[in-house]
Design a protein around this motif. Structure first.
Motif, PDB file in Angstrom:
ATOM      1  N   PHE A  20      -6.578   3.125   4.851  1.00  0.00           N
ATOM      2  CA  PHE A  20      -5.590   2.040   4.788  1.00  0.00           C
ATOM      3  C   PHE A  20      -6.239   0.713   5.183  1.00  0.00           C
ATOM      4  O   PHE A  20      -6.036  -0.312   4.526  1.00  0.00           O
ATOM      5  N   ILE A  22       0.853  -1.189   0.000  1.00  0.00           N
ATOM      6  CA  ILE A  22       0.000   0.000   0.000  1.00  0.00           C
ATOM      7  C   ILE A  22       0.886   1.236   0.000  1.00  0.00           C
ATOM      8  O   ILE A  22       1.805   1.351   0.820  1.00  0.00           O
ATOM      9  N   ILE A  82       3.509  -1.365   3.899  1.00  0.00           N
ATOM     10  CA  ILE A  82       3.123  -0.006   3.537  1.00  0.00           C
ATOM     11  C   ILE A  82       4.410   0.736   3.214  1.00  0.00           C
ATOM     12  O   ILE A  82       5.405   0.614   3.934  1.00  0.00           O
ATOM     13  N   LEU A 137       6.813  -1.557   7.452  1.00  0.00           N
ATOM     14  CA  LEU A 137       6.669  -0.145   7.115  1.00  0.00           C
ATOM     15  C   LEU A 137       7.985   0.311   6.500  1.00  0.00           C
ATOM     16  O   LEU A 137       9.005   0.438   7.187  1.00  0.00           O
ATOM     17  N   LEU A 151       0.720   5.239  11.459  1.00  0.00           N
ATOM     18  CA  LEU A 151       1.179   4.169  10.559  1.00  0.00           C
ATOM     19  C   LEU A 151       1.818   3.039  11.352  1.00  0.00           C
ATOM     20  O   LEU A 151       1.647   1.858  11.026  1.00  0.00           O
ATOM     21  N   THR A 175      -1.524  -8.312   1.562  1.00  0.00           N
ATOM     22  CA  THR A 175      -0.816  -7.090   1.954  1.00  0.00           C
ATOM     23  C   THR A 175       0.358  -7.441   2.861  1.00  0.00           C
ATOM     24  O   THR A 175       0.186  -8.108   3.886  1.00  0.00           O
TER      25      THR A 175
END
Length: 397
Positions: free
Chosen positions: A156, A117, A167, A199, A188, A164
């Protein structure tokens, strides 16, 4: 005739570089082109880096360690610690630019068909890196009306599926210049911990924050050690784009061991460029103070001048040296090409990057351009004047 791979056919063109032939044509016709399309700073590279290469006395140009010179990684670790980041030598792998660091990160965290994402608009090459890695980009939209702030966390959450795995953010952002706040980074952090995701933060513009704002890294967050991956580069910080030296940084030992296999497969990062990059760490703070002051001045000049053009909307960037501008045109690709192919104002024109290439959602950003304010103030003022005059006569509005 042998068939080109589907992956190769799906690789997107760079919105930053695809207009180069038209710019070259304009120059051959005697038209001066102001380059607002690419993040190539005109700031001088620190002398200490150039001198290090000149004085590097060797008899054999050898491979380095696949992770890069230990001396460089140790010195880089000390640099990060001086900026409040708990990074040790073993947490760093030197790469051939931030681009390779991103490829290592995607290759180490996502499998074929997995999803990442990314808030859009985003650095155009993320689309290319994802295609090369067999990864699907799932965009979450941010908008010019909020200055491209982080989309709501609910947006999100709606996009997360079993496929997924990560990110990816750019902070400060290319192409938007948006600087995420501490609160946004913490949001986040919570979502990647909740859903057990990586992340990945592209922080190559981390030195460029304006208006007294502070850059907040994903490595600043306690408890995120197994999730956080930072991408960095010398390209913009030291105006050393041609060095092609970056790094991937993480406290996650399994991730670093995996990334190291990718590093071994390409043997080593370039030796001379590592010499320059290691030396660049001795650049005095005064260099950055002057650079930040210069870029803030350029930003203010660009935004002020663009706001004088009727029908233009521009988001004021908080960091990096880019901004997105919405123009009163139907198709910015056509407009950008027309500027180079057919238009000049007193023998001069401008080159911009159409913003649609910074989105993965089809049909979005068609009336937007990315502008890199990497030219001196006088040239920025001239460039905006050219845009203003061009918009008055552009036939396809």
């Amino acid at each position: 005739m042998p068939k080109i791979s589907n992956k190769g056919q799906q690789m997107p063109e760079s919105p930053i570089r695809k207009l180069v032939p038209y710019a070259e044509g304009a120059k051959k016709r005697g038209t001066k082109v102001y380059h607002l399309n690419i993040g190539q700073p005109d700031i001088k590279t620190p002398e200490v880096a150039l001198e290090a290469v000149k004085n590097f006395d060797i008899k054999v140009l050898e491979y380095s360690h696949s992770a890069g010179f230990e001396s460089y990684r140790t010195k880089l670790s000390n640099y990060y610690k001086s900026h409040g980041l708990p990074v040790n030598t073993e947490d760093i792998i030197i790469t051939t630019g931030g681009s390779e660091a991103l490829l290592f990160a995607l290759g180490s965290t996502l499998d074929q068909g997995d999803e990442v994402i990314i808030p859009e608009p985003f650095y155009a090459n993320y689309n290319g890196f994802a295609t090369a890695s067999g990864v699907t980009v799932v965009p979450v939209m941010s908008g010019i009306e909020t200055g491209f702030a982080l989309p709501p966390i609910e947006a999100f959450e709606k996009l997360i599926t079993p496929k997924t795995k990560a990110i990816l953010i750019c902070n400060p952002g290319n192409p938007t210049g948006y600087l995420y706040s501490k609160e946004e980074i913490e949001k986040l952090a919570e979502i990647v911990k909740k859903h057990d995701l990586f992340l990945i933060a592209d922080e190559v513009y981390r030195e460029f924050a304006y208006d007294g704002l502070k850059h907040y890294s994903v490595l600043n967050i306690p408890g995120l050690e197994q999730h956080a991956i930072m991408i960095d580069s010398v390209s913009k910080r030291y105006s050393m784009c041609g060095a092609r030296i970056g790094c991937v940084v993480s406290k996650n030992k399994e991730f670093m061991a995996t990334a190291m296999k990718f590093a071994q497969a390409r043997l080593s990062p370039p030796t001379y460029a590592q010499v320059a990059s290691e030396a660049a760490l001795d650049t005095p703070q005064s260099y950055f103070d002057e650079v930040i002051t210069e870029y803030k001045d350029r930003r203010d000049t660009l935004v002020e001048e663009m706001n004088k053009i009727e029908g233009v909307t521009i988001a004021t960037p908080k960091g990096a040296f880019y901004c997105i501008a919405k123009l009163p045109v139907k198709n910015a690709d056509d407009f950008a090409q027309w500027l180079l192919e057919e238009y000049n104002f007193n023998g001069e024109t401008v080159m911009v990057a159409p913003a649609a290439g910074f989105y993965s959602t089809p049909g979005v950003g068609l009336d937007e351009v990315r502008i890199a304010y990497v030219l001196k103030k006088e040239d920025l003022i001239k460039s905006v004047q050219i845009l203003k005059e061009a918009l008055k006569v552009y036939p396809n509005n």
